[in-house]
Design an enzyme around this catalytic site. Structure first.
Site, mmCIF file in Angstrom:
data_model
loop_
_atom_site.group_PDB
_atom_site.id
_atom_site.type_symbol
_atom_site.label_atom_id
_atom_site.label_comp_id
_atom_site.label_asym_id
_atom_site.label_seq_id
_atom_site.Cartn_x
_atom_site.Cartn_y
_atom_site.Cartn_z
ATOM 1 N N ARG A 519 0.838 -1.192 0.000
ATOM 2 C CA ARG A 519 0.000 0.000 0.000
ATOM 3 C C ARG A 519 0.876 1.247 0.000
ATOM 4 N NH1 ARG A 519 -4.664 1.971 4.055
ATOM 5 N NH2 ARG A 519 -3.179 1.422 5.670
ATOM 6 N N SER A 580 7.948 -5.278 6.528
ATOM 7 C CA SER A 580 7.600 -6.314 7.510
ATOM 8 C C SER A 580 8.335 -7.625 7.271
ATOM 9 C CB SER A 580 6.084 -6.544 7.498
ATOM 10 O OG SER A 580 5.414 -5.339 7.767
ATOM 11 N N ASP A 634 5.967 -3.755 10.828
ATOM 12 C CA ASP A 634 4.534 -3.525 11.005
ATOM 13 C C ASP A 634 4.154 -3.422 12.486
ATOM 14 O OD1 ASP A 634 5.190 -6.178 11.390
ATOM 15 O OD2 ASP A 634 3.496 -7.004 10.296
#
Length: 892
Positions: A519, A580, A634
């Site tokens: 994203r 992540s 994350d």
């Protein structure tokens, strides 16, 4: 006059619907803990929680207390689907004085019958479980513990009411020195009928007895039976519906004939429904109708009918014979002449009409009660349509075909949403009692096997305190300068030294990369709110598994596409990068990739600084307006995102496909970085906790089987006990073991269940959401796996899922307990108040996971007040806030 008499005994469909509604209301009162004591329909739990499945085997003895005799039965079941049970019966006539004598005399007589029976069949000496059919109202607290509420049917033995009749029988058996005979189960005749009719592959969940008295039982959702603690699966409930109407709810249905029958009975005002339905009373109702019509000279031409004033002068058996189309008239004449009457043809015809109406009313009222049970079951199971077998016994049903026809048709009209098949009981109650006993023994043996399999996954508080201590030990090792390299919990510095304080302002870009989709966001931090716009981009498999240059080029192209769409190409915005994957951070904007996970294998990246690779890709693409100021994982992003909403948020937790945690540690305790002042967020990488063997005692054979088949066997041991990627697979291995032991699915395995990863972790959420009212969802999942699951199978599968997910939540809590207790001690506080920012599908989507984590954490660290805050915006927002904090530090 005759028409008027017949009309008062005829109930319209509308009136029957009303009666059905009242029966439902009475049933609900009986099931409720608050109103159970006052209910007329008592809804007594029987503690029978399963019907036969065909695997029952062994030798069983049954003793059945009947109206005038005791019946004994020997049954041998071979586990062949109950196709060929070996049965031996013996009937012992009971002396008349026993019914009114002492309880001790009654039970001594029953025990003597058992001894004589066993002597006749060779006096077997091995352990013999016994089922006891006792057809009276009892308050059961276990399958083998039942207090007699009240006698009926002519029995009135002293010193039994309020006593445990199982114990009384066992004492009498022991007096006969039959120490190898053990009373395992008590049931009434209605339950015996249901269990008998459940054999030969025909599951039966309702039973009606319509004989001297009347009663019903059915398999109710256990959580609705509030008077017992059991809240999963089903339990057979003995309705005791003969007392329906004792509170006046049937007054508008009772006729003058019913009132007279009641007044002449031994228990006026009691068992009103039974007195309209039971065969003990139908002859009396007909007699009172004839008495009234004779008095009005509508029968017998005014001749003397004094004989009709004698109680029990007209028997129900005669009523049933007179109803017959062919021989009924002759039977009527014969019965009336036997009373000294001289009936005309018209008298015989009218008496036949009366008999038919009285019996038809009894059948219609029985059907109304059945319809209430059917609708209750259909509604409580949340079904659009209930398909069920109903076991039926009793002389009214057996002796009169018309009774069964009315029962079937009226029940169908009153409960059209249900399809009920009436199954006549072929053997009465003896075989049913044998089946109850056999099922009870099967369930005990099954429970022993289940507890043995699941026992290692059920962690005590002591076990979890030990995990907490081990986590604390590994945390200290991970923080130590010398011990860090050998610690299973790496405790990686993130160089994030502050949580949001509310002064962050400006526009920031964020990039969130952690899987096949990533994203890109623009985050506008204003004084009173944060505004975000984002777009999701796909990373093709060829790019994930290609070169590092191609991967980072693709990411830059997506960032440029997003900036063009958002009209941001001319601005140089600080960028926070959520990456992540396991990294060794050397600064806020410097992170060296330790290893790829989640299907990535791009070459030339491991050991490289991922921020530098992103910058180099930007130069190749001539995108010079890119300013990467921070890289976070994350977990840190989640903590920062939640920290903006709650300043006390100093812990981040991810429990999804994988699991990890981070927290704010005192910088002086972080031996792997320079500096003593302030705090720094530590990325624990706790998924690897236990990789050094410290958790081996908690690893079960099922965990080992799962671990061996992973691409990183022996690694991420803690994660493999907790996270969504593995829980479904643990459950699958447990189910396979249960099938092998013939605990589940009758020992029949499907090829699908043998397929790795076929049992997805999301199934656990669905299955555990499904309470006793929606277990058909569980059966649907199992059907998709080509498994023929019974209701009991579904309950057991749910127990397995609950055990696995509860262990995961408790282990997660033990890990968190080590974190919060360390923070409390670091700060020298008696009580710590802290917030945990949480993300991850398992934590968010599983119906009980979050609650189980919180409850166990509170138990382990009562000196810490921990609040959990769900991250709604993902870690991209957190990365932007880290970037904002970095800019604030750089430009104070």
């Amino acid at each position: 006059q005759v028409q008027r008499a017949l009309l008062s005994l005829t109930l319209s469909l509308e009136k029957l619907q009303e009666v059905k509604g009242r029966m439902l209301e009475a049933m609900h009162k009986g099931l409720s803990r608050q109103t159970h004591a006052q209910a007329t329909v008592r809804m007594l739990p029987t503690f029978i929680c399963s019907t036969p499945d065909g695997t029952e085997k062994g030798d069983l003895v049954v003793v059945e207390l009947c109206q005038s005799h005791v019946r004994t039965l020997w049954a041998t079941l071979s586990g062949d689907g109950n196709q060929s049970p070996q049965l031996m019966y013996k009937i012992f006539e009971m002396p008349g004085d026993i019914l009114q004598g002492t309880g001790e005399a009654l039970f001594d007589f029953i025990a003597q019958c058992i001894r004589k029976f066993l002597e006749e069949i060779g006096n077997p000496q091995h352990h013999l479980p016994l089922g006891f059919v006792f057809p009276f109202s009892c308050r059961q607290t276990q399958l083998d513990k039942a207090e007699l509420i009240s006698w009926s049917k002519g029995f009135c033995c002293s010193d039994v009411e309020g006593k445990d009749v199982v114990q009384l029988l066992q004492l009498a058996i022991n007096k006969q020195e039959l120490y190898h005979v053990e009373v395992v189960a008590l049931l009434n005749d209605t339950v015996g009928t249901m269990m008998t009719c459940s054999m030969w592959g025909k599951p039966c969940e309702i039973a009606l007895v319509m004989g001297t008295g009347t009663n019903s039982c059915f398999m109710a959702e256990a959580q609705l039976v509030e008077v017992v603690e059991k809240n999963s699966g089903r339990m057979c409930v003995n309705s005791e519906w003969g007392c329906f109407g004792d509170d006046g709810t049937l007054n508008d249905v009772l006729t003058p004939y019913d009132q007279r029958v009641d007044q002449e009975s031994s228990n006026p005002g009691e068992r009103r429904f039974e007195k309209m339905v039971g065969s003990l009373y139908l002859g009396e109702i007909v007699r009172h109708v004839m008495v009234m019509l004779a008095a009005e000279q509508a029968l017998f031409n005014g001749a003397s009918t004094s004989i009709l004033g004698t109680k029990d002068a007209f028997k129900t058996q005669q009523v049933l014979e007179i109803m017959d189309n062919d021989e009924g008239m002759a039977k009527a004449r014969s019965a009336l002449e036997a009373l000294g009457l001289q009936p005309s043809e018209r008298d015989c015809c009218r008496v036949q009409q009366i008999c038919r109406v009285v019996v038809s009313r009894a059948a219609a009222l029985s059907a109304t009660g059945l319809a209430a049970i059917l609708s209750h079951m259909c509604h409580s199971r949340q079904l659009e349509r209930l398909v069920v077998n109903v076991g039926v016994d009793g002389e009214l049903y057996r002796a009169n075909a018309r009774f069964g026809e009315i029962l079937r048709s009226v029940a169908g009209l009153l409960a059209p949403e249900c399809a009920a098949t009436l199954v006549p009981s072929t053997d009465g109650n003896g075989l049913g009692a044998a089946m109850v006993t056999a099922v009870a023994l099967r369930l005990v043996a099954q429970r022993r096997e289940v507890d043995q399999l699941l026992g290692p996954l059920r962690l005590s508080r002591g076990d979890l305190a030990r995990v907490q201590a081990l986590m604390r030990q590994e945390m200290e090792r991970g923080l130590g300068k010398e011990s860090n390299t050998t610690a299973s919990v790496r405790m990686l510095p993130t160089y994030v030294c502050n949580t949001p304080d509310g002064t962050e302002r400006g526009d920031f870009l964020a990039l969130d990369l952690g899987g096949t989709n990533f994203r890109v966001l623009v985050v506008r931090v204003m004084e009173d709110r944060i505004h975000m716009a984002s777009e999701i981009y796909v990373i093709p498999t060829s790019v994930m598994q290609g070169t590092g240059e191609a991967l980072f080029d693709h990411i830059i192209e997506c960032i440029m596409d997003f900036q063009m769409k958002q009209d941001l190409m001319e601005q140089v915005l600080p960028l926070g990068f959520t990456f992540s994957f396991p990294c060794q951070q050397l600064g806020l904007d410097k992170a060296v990739l330790l290893s790829w996970t989640k299907g990535f294998s791009a070459s030339g990246c491991v050991g490289q600084d991922v921020v530098q690779m992103l910058r180099e890709a930007a130069q190749r693409k001539r995108h010079l307006a890119l300013k990467v100021v921070a890289v976070v994982n994350d977990t840190v992003g989640t903590m920062m995102a939640c920290g903006y909403d709650d300043p006390k948020c100093e812990i981040g937790l991810i429990v999804g496909t994988g699991t990890n945690a981070c927290y704010m540690e005192e910088r002086k305790n972080v031996g792997t970085v320079e500096g003593e002042e302030g705090r720094m967020c530590i990325n624990m990488e706790w998924g690897a906790f236990g990789d050094n063997g410290c958790l081996d005692d908690f690893f079960t054979t099922f965990d080992q089987m799962v671990d061996e088949k992973t691409i990183n066997a022996g690694k991420q041991r803690f994660e493999k006990l907790i996270s969504g990627m593995y829980l479904g697979e643990i459950v699958r291995h447990i189910l396979l073991a249960m099938v092998e032991k013939q605990i589940l699915f009758r020992g029949k395995l499907s090829l699908k269940l043998q397929t790795r990863d076929i049992f997805q972790t999301k199934f656990l959420s669905t299955i555990e959401t499904s309470d006793g009212l929606a277990l058909q969802l569980v059966q649907g999942i199992l059907r998709d796996l080509e498994l023929d699951a019974s209701f009991e199978d579904s309950v057991l599968v749910r127990e397995v899922c609950q055990t696995v997910s509860l262990r995961a939540a408790q282990l997660c809590a033990a890990g968190l307990a080590a974190v919060v207790e360390k923070m409390r001690e670091n700060r020298g506080l008696a009580q710590l108040a802290v917030t945990v920012g949480v993300d991850g599908t398992l934590y968010k989507m599983h119906p009980h996971f979050s609650q189980n984590v919180q409850e166990m954490l509170q138990d382990l660290v009562p000196s810490c007040n921990v609040t959990f805050l769900l991250s709604e915006d993902g870690s991209g927002k957190g990365a932007a806030l880290v970037a904002g904090g970095a800019c604030r530090e750089a430009n104070p």
